[in-house]
Scaffold this active site. Sequence first.
Site, PDB file in Angstrom:
ATOM      1  N   ASN A  23      -4.416  18.911 -18.491  1.00  0.00           N
ATOM      2  CA  ASN A  23      -4.494  17.682 -19.377  1.00  0.00           C
ATOM      3  C   ASN A  23      -5.174  18.420 -20.674  1.00  0.00           C
ATOM      4  OD1 ASN A  23      -6.533  15.072 -19.899  1.00  0.00           O
ATOM      5  ND2 ASN A  23      -4.924  14.820 -18.308  1.00  0.00           N
ATOM      6  N   GLU A  69       4.423  18.390 -24.703  1.00  0.00           N
ATOM      7  CA  GLU A  69       4.041  18.695 -23.346  1.00  0.00           C
ATOM      8  C   GLU A  69       4.570  20.069 -22.687  1.00  0.00           C
ATOM      9  OE1 GLU A  69       1.798  17.392 -21.897  1.00  0.00           O
ATOM     10  OE2 GLU A  69       1.830  15.103 -21.789  1.00  0.00           O
ATOM     11  N   ARG A 116      -6.283  21.018 -11.361  1.00  0.00           N
ATOM     12  CA  ARG A 116      -5.304  20.347 -12.197  1.00  0.00           C
ATOM     13  C   ARG A 116      -5.718  19.744 -13.630  1.00  0.00           C
ATOM     14  NH1 ARG A 116      -1.611  15.276  -9.787  1.00  0.00           N
ATOM     15  NH2 ARG A 116      -0.742  14.903 -11.639  1.00  0.00           N
ATOM     16  N   LYS A 154       3.426  22.621 -13.808  1.00  0.00           N
ATOM     17  CA  LYS A 154       2.823  21.512 -13.113  1.00  0.00           C
ATOM     18  C   LYS A 154       2.873  21.558 -11.775  1.00  0.00           C
ATOM     19  CE  LYS A 154       2.545  16.759 -13.581  1.00  0.00           C
ATOM     20  NZ  LYS A 154       2.518  15.485 -14.683  1.00  0.00           N
ATOM     21  N   HIS A 176      -5.177  10.963 -26.056  1.00  0.00           N
ATOM     22  CA  HIS A 176      -5.190   9.580 -25.459  1.00  0.00           C
ATOM     23  C   HIS A 176      -5.967   8.570 -26.681  1.00  0.00           C
ATOM     24  CE1 HIS A 176      -3.182  10.153 -21.918  1.00  0.00           C
ATOM     25  NE2 HIS A 176      -4.039  10.702 -21.200  1.00  0.00           N
ATOM     26  N   GLU A 227      -6.922  16.003  -8.824  1.00  0.00           N
ATOM     27  CA  GLU A 227      -7.474  16.446 -10.151  1.00  0.00           C
ATOM     28  C   GLU A 227      -9.078  16.736  -9.848  1.00  0.00           C
ATOM     29  OE1 GLU A 227      -6.987  13.681 -13.231  1.00  0.00           O
ATOM     30  OE2 GLU A 227      -6.528  15.557 -14.777  1.00  0.00           O
ATOM     31  N   HIS A 246       3.369   9.715 -27.178  1.00  0.00           N
ATOM     32  CA  HIS A 246       2.434  10.586 -26.480  1.00  0.00           C
ATOM     33  C   HIS A 246       2.455  12.121 -26.495  1.00  0.00           C
ATOM     34  CE1 HIS A 246      -0.080  11.845 -22.964  1.00  0.00           C
ATOM     35  NE2 HIS A 246       0.833  12.652 -22.438  1.00  0.00           N
ATOM     36  N   ARG A 299       0.876  -1.298   0.075  1.00  0.00           N
ATOM     37  CA  ARG A 299       0.086   0.008   0.033  1.00  0.00           C
ATOM     38  C   ARG A 299       0.757   1.293  -0.118  1.00  0.00           C
ATOM     39  NH1 ARG A 299      -3.162  -2.628   4.037  1.00  0.00           N
ATOM     40  NH2 ARG A 299      -4.648  -3.828   3.093  1.00  0.00           N
ATOM     41  N   HIS A 344      -5.337  16.484 -24.009  1.00  0.00           N
ATOM     42  CA  HIS A 344      -5.191  14.988 -23.757  1.00  0.00           C
ATOM     43  C   HIS A 344      -6.515  14.182 -24.095  1.00  0.00           C
ATOM     44  CE1 HIS A 344      -1.331  16.266 -21.884  1.00  0.00           C
ATOM     45  NE2 HIS A 344      -1.266  15.075 -21.596  1.00  0.00           N
ATOM     46  N   LYS A 366       0.929  11.332 -10.703  1.00  0.00           N
ATOM     47  CA  LYS A 366      -0.167  10.568 -11.380  1.00  0.00           C
ATOM     48  C   LYS A 366       0.940   9.130 -11.681  1.00  0.00           C
ATOM     49  CE  LYS A 366      -3.581  13.057 -13.686  1.00  0.00           C
ATOM     50  NZ  LYS A 366      -4.292  13.753 -14.896  1.00  0.00           N
TER      51      LYS A 366
HETATM   52  N1  LIG Z   1       2.275  10.825 -14.994  1.00  0.00           N
HETATM   53  C1  LIG Z   1       2.155  11.589 -15.637  1.00  0.00           C
HETATM   54  O1  LIG Z   1       1.666  12.773 -15.064  1.00  0.00           O
HETATM   55  C2  LIG Z   1       2.507  11.801 -17.011  1.00  0.00           C
HETATM   56  C3  LIG Z   1       2.604  12.924 -17.752  1.00  0.00           C
HETATM   57  C4  LIG Z   1       2.958  12.922 -19.070  1.00  0.00           C
HETATM   58  C5  LIG Z   1       3.260  11.691 -19.878  1.00  0.00           C
HETATM   59  N2  LIG Z   1       3.175  10.584 -19.110  1.00  0.00           N
HETATM   60  C6  LIG Z   1       3.236   9.310 -19.644  1.00  0.00           C
HETATM   61  O2  LIG Z   1       4.769   9.225 -20.188  1.00  0.00           O
HETATM   62  C7  LIG Z   1       4.920   8.302 -21.162  1.00  0.00           C
HETATM   63  C8  LIG Z   1       5.514   9.105 -22.236  1.00  0.00           C
HETATM   64  O3  LIG Z   1       6.784   9.315 -21.885  1.00  0.00           O
HETATM   65  P1  LIG Z   1       8.171   9.348 -22.780  1.00  0.00           P
HETATM   66  O4  LIG Z   1       8.082  10.203 -23.975  1.00  0.00           O
HETATM   67  O5  LIG Z   1       9.504   9.360 -22.076  1.00  0.00           O
HETATM   68  O6  LIG Z   1       8.019   8.023 -23.647  1.00  0.00           O
HETATM   69  P2  LIG Z   1       8.753   6.441 -23.160  1.00  0.00           P
HETATM   70  O7  LIG Z   1       8.757   6.164 -21.853  1.00  0.00           O
HETATM   71  O8  LIG Z   1       8.110   5.484 -24.000  1.00  0.00           O
HETATM   72  O9  LIG Z   1      10.273   6.756 -23.777  1.00  0.00           O
HETATM   73  C9  LIG Z   1      10.447   6.880 -25.071  1.00  0.00           C
HETATM   74  C10 LIG Z   1      11.531   5.810 -25.506  1.00  0.00           C
HETATM   75  O10 LIG Z   1      12.970   6.778 -25.135  1.00  0.00           O
HETATM   76  C11 LIG Z   1      13.548   6.030 -24.605  1.00  0.00           C
HETATM   77  N3  LIG Z   1      14.740   6.823 -23.471  1.00  0.00           N
HETATM   78  C12 LIG Z   1      14.135   7.346 -22.566  1.00  0.00           C
HETATM   79  N4  LIG Z   1      15.281   8.258 -22.212  1.00  0.00           N
HETATM   80  C13 LIG Z   1      16.189   7.672 -22.838  1.00  0.00           C
HETATM   81  C14 LIG Z   1      17.527   8.266 -22.839  1.00  0.00           C
HETATM   82  N5  LIG Z   1      18.042   9.147 -22.153  1.00  0.00           N
HETATM   83  N6  LIG Z   1      18.458   7.909 -23.967  1.00  0.00           N
HETATM   84  C15 LIG Z   1      17.956   6.823 -24.815  1.00  0.00           C
HETATM   85  N7  LIG Z   1      16.599   6.540 -24.958  1.00  0.00           N
HETATM   86  C16 LIG Z   1      15.964   6.948 -23.887  1.00  0.00           C
HETATM   87  C17 LIG Z   1      12.859   4.973 -23.651  1.00  0.00           C
HETATM   88  O11 LIG Z   1      13.510   3.806 -23.296  1.00  0.00           O
HETATM   89  C18 LIG Z   1      11.860   4.574 -24.948  1.00  0.00           C
HETATM   90  O12 LIG Z   1      12.341   3.789 -25.840  1.00  0.00           O
HETATM   91  C19 LIG Z   1       3.434   8.099 -21.549  1.00  0.00           C
HETATM   92  O13 LIG Z   1       2.899   6.725 -21.195  1.00  0.00           O
HETATM   93  C20 LIG Z   1       2.570   9.106 -21.194  1.00  0.00           C
HETATM   94  O14 LIG Z   1       1.163   8.781 -20.773  1.00  0.00           O
HETATM   95  C21 LIG Z   1       2.756  10.621 -17.807  1.00  0.00           C
HETATM   96  O1  LIG Z   2      -0.535  15.595 -14.450  1.00  0.00           O
HETATM   97  C1  LIG Z   2      -1.498  15.839 -14.830  1.00  0.00           C
HETATM   98  O2  LIG Z   2      -2.523  16.005 -14.201  1.00  0.00           O
HETATM   99  C2  LIG Z   2      -1.749  15.816 -16.348  1.00  0.00           C
HETATM  100  O3  LIG Z   2      -2.832  15.610 -16.898  1.00  0.00           O
HETATM  101  C3  LIG Z   2      -0.359  15.700 -17.129  1.00  0.00           C
HETATM  102  C4  LIG Z   2      -0.569  15.051 -18.645  1.00  0.00           C
HETATM  103  O4  LIG Z   2       0.320  15.806 -19.317  1.00  0.00           O
HETATM  104  C5  LIG Z   2      -0.048  13.676 -18.471  1.00  0.00           C
HETATM  105  O5  LIG Z   2      -0.224  13.163 -19.853  1.00  0.00           O
HETATM  106  C6  LIG Z   2      -1.127  12.690 -17.819  1.00  0.00           C
HETATM  107  O6  LIG Z   2      -0.435  11.301 -17.585  1.00  0.00           O
HETATM  108  C7  LIG Z   2      -2.223  12.501 -18.304  1.00  0.00           C
HETATM  109  O7  LIG Z   2      -2.948  11.726 -17.255  1.00  0.00           O
HETATM  110  P1  LIG Z   2      -4.548  11.212 -17.447  1.00  0.00           P
HETATM  111  O8  LIG Z   2      -5.070  11.495 -16.165  1.00  0.00           O
HETATM  112  O9  LIG Z   2      -5.293  12.116 -18.478  1.00  0.00           O
HETATM  113  O10 LIG Z   2      -4.282   9.686 -17.873  1.00  0.00           O
END
Ligand SMILES: NC(=O)c1ccc[n+]([C@@H]2O[C@H](COP(=O)([O-])OP(=O)(O)OC[C@H]3O[C@@H](n4cnc5c(N)ncnc54)[C@H](O)[C@@H]3O)[C@@H](O)[C@H]2O)c1
Ligand SMILES: O=C(O)C(=O)C[C@@H](O)[C@H](O)[C@H](O)COP(=O)(O)O
Length: 546
Positions: free
Chosen positions: A426, A357, A422, A408, A433, A418, A445, A293, A429, A315
């Site tokens: 999005n 982003e 917050r 952010k 998505h 959210e 993304h 947890r 988005h 998130k």
């Molecule tokens: N939690 C949140 O608030 C939030 C916000 C925005 C996006 N996201 C999520 O993040 C993901 C997208 O992230 P992303 O764009 O980093 O994509 P990703 O994690 O798929 O990475 C893209 C590619 O780059 C590679 N990579 C990363 N860093 C590297 C480096 N320094 N050198 C070489 N290769 C490298 C990875 O291994 C992968 O192959 C999505 O799943 C999206 O939904 C989450």
């Molecule tokens: O942090 C947030 O809140 C966001 O919405 C940031 C977004 O850029 C990000 O892609 C996030 O992962 C989207 O979340 P979701 O709730 O739409 O799945």
Amino acid sequence: MSAHHPLAVIIGMPGAGKTRVGHQAALMLGVAFIDADQRVEDEARMGIPQYFERYGEKAFRDLESSLICELLDGYDGLLSLGGGAPMTPATRQALADYVRDGGRLIYLQADSKEAMERARRGGNRPMLKGDPDARWKQLFEERDPVFSELANIHVRTHGSTPQMAARKLTEAIMQRTIHVTGLSIEPYDVRVGESVMQQLPEILGERPTKIALIHTQPVQRHSDHARALLRRAGYSVSDVVIPDAEAGKTNPVANGIWERLGNEGFTRSDAVVGLGGGAATDLAGFVAATWMRGIRYVNCPTSLLAMVDASTGGKTGVNTPQGKNLVGSFYTPAGVLADLKTLATLPNDIFTEGLGEVAKSGLIMDEGILDLLEDHGEELRAFDGAAFLGSPLEGVVSELIERTVRVKAYHVSSDLKEAGLREFLNYGHTLAHAIETLEHFRWRHGNAVAVGCVYAAELAGILGYLDKDEVDYHRSLLGSLGLPTSWHHENWDEVLALMHRDKKARGNHLRFVILDGIGHPIHLEDPPQDAVHEAFVRIQQAPAHR
Ligand SMILES: NC(=O)c1ccc[n+]([C@@H]2O[C@H](COP(=O)([O-])OP(=O)(O)OC[C@H]3O[C@@H](n4cnc5c(N)ncnc54)[C@H](O)[C@@H]3O)[C@@H](O)[C@H]2O)c1
Ligand SMILES: O=C(O)C(=O)C[C@@H](O)[C@H](O)[C@H](O)COP(=O)(O)O
């Protein structure tokens, strides 16, 4: 911080190397250096020992304090203070104000034996009269708690040559720190800079003994580095390699890690480190949120997108066959270390994707981001990891990261889960998505978000919230960064069905974030169906991007 305050102020015990290392660091950074003790001697027209002897410590501290206060408000280079300076109440207050206004107060910490030896060799220090080592230790007892509390940056130079120590100091000065705090958030820092990954043990703390280092294969070089740092610090490290990108962000992958943590005896006091792109940090955060947890986790983002967005804000989650991020938890990290050195291996197309982003954050809140993107679009578009470190682009990128993380942090601080504010993060988005799901994640993304922002702008234009210039601005800005601005899909019903699965939707009603001016996001509840469709028609007008 305005240009009329020091770039950084160095404090530390006698013999810590404040003057020598500070001077060397200033040379590396190409900025001026002032040693406050030297200033006092120039002003007094005599050496400090003579001044002490003639006028006493109180007079010396008064003079020292007034000169330091002047420098804190009007000098923009590197400033090093005499060992006892922060102990004077007026100086201490001025330094606290400097930190509060965004200044960098660095506590330079050397090995005590080395510092004592240097202090002894430096000779004739009035505060070390008598038995210098015994006095040094006594002063350390008095000063260390004050310095530790006052300084917002700590640089340990144990075992370093002066050159190495100066390098550490410059890295610390160039580091940017964003403090994330707010309602129901345990405060944490996002640190951005070269070599910040070295701070992993500091952030993890002494409690965990086992660390699950979760990463993908393409970032092996960086995870090797992190693993070595962690092992050196005494942790037992489990190397957990997950499938790359969205393939790693699934429940079966999380399940495999839960099994491993169980078999390897991970308890509540152990921790997770997520290292890689946003998919890896989302998955790692989810594992940390759910194992027993919730256990401590630290993110080390290595892609631009993960640095500016995914690693911060809490998130966490996985995708399901029904859509993006449908299962997860709001669970904040103990810290985020965005080490710019990792960007040296980042491919151009993945860097560019992250700009989606960044631009979104500019469009919803920060004109400064938009200015930087407009002024440096061409260089950003031509990003080459191999030539990045030490280039002028590094400064631009680190400013973009800091600004985007601040956007952010602002939204997250009062609305972690959210409920309203917050949701502005999005922006773009709702469609993004849907695109990712319908394209089976072949679309990245950030690219999908770029198209999603154009879609949201078109929708706002149709409904009279944005004028044509503002809609066109979305296309021209994103296009100039190499991001896609259009997307084609035959089946509108499929798109609409997926948009209804967006987490902002309520019941059967779609909810969007749109702008009613650049920098002014608003909620749009249940807009007319024909407008939602017409905006979709408009984003298909250019050739589809892959
Ligand atoms: N939690 C949140 O608030 C939030 C916000 C925005 C996006 N996201 C999520 O993040 C993901 C997208 O992230 P992303 O764009 O980093 O994509 P990703 O994690 O798929 O990475 C893209 C590619 O780059 C590679 N990579 C990363 N860093 C590297 C480096 N320094 N050198 C070489 N290769 C490298 C990875 O291994 C992968 O192959 C999505 O799943 C999206 O939904 C989450
Ligand atoms: O942090 C947030 O809140 C966001 O919405 C940031 C977004 O850029 C990000 O892609 C996030 O992962 C989207 O979340 P979701 O709730 O739409 O799945």
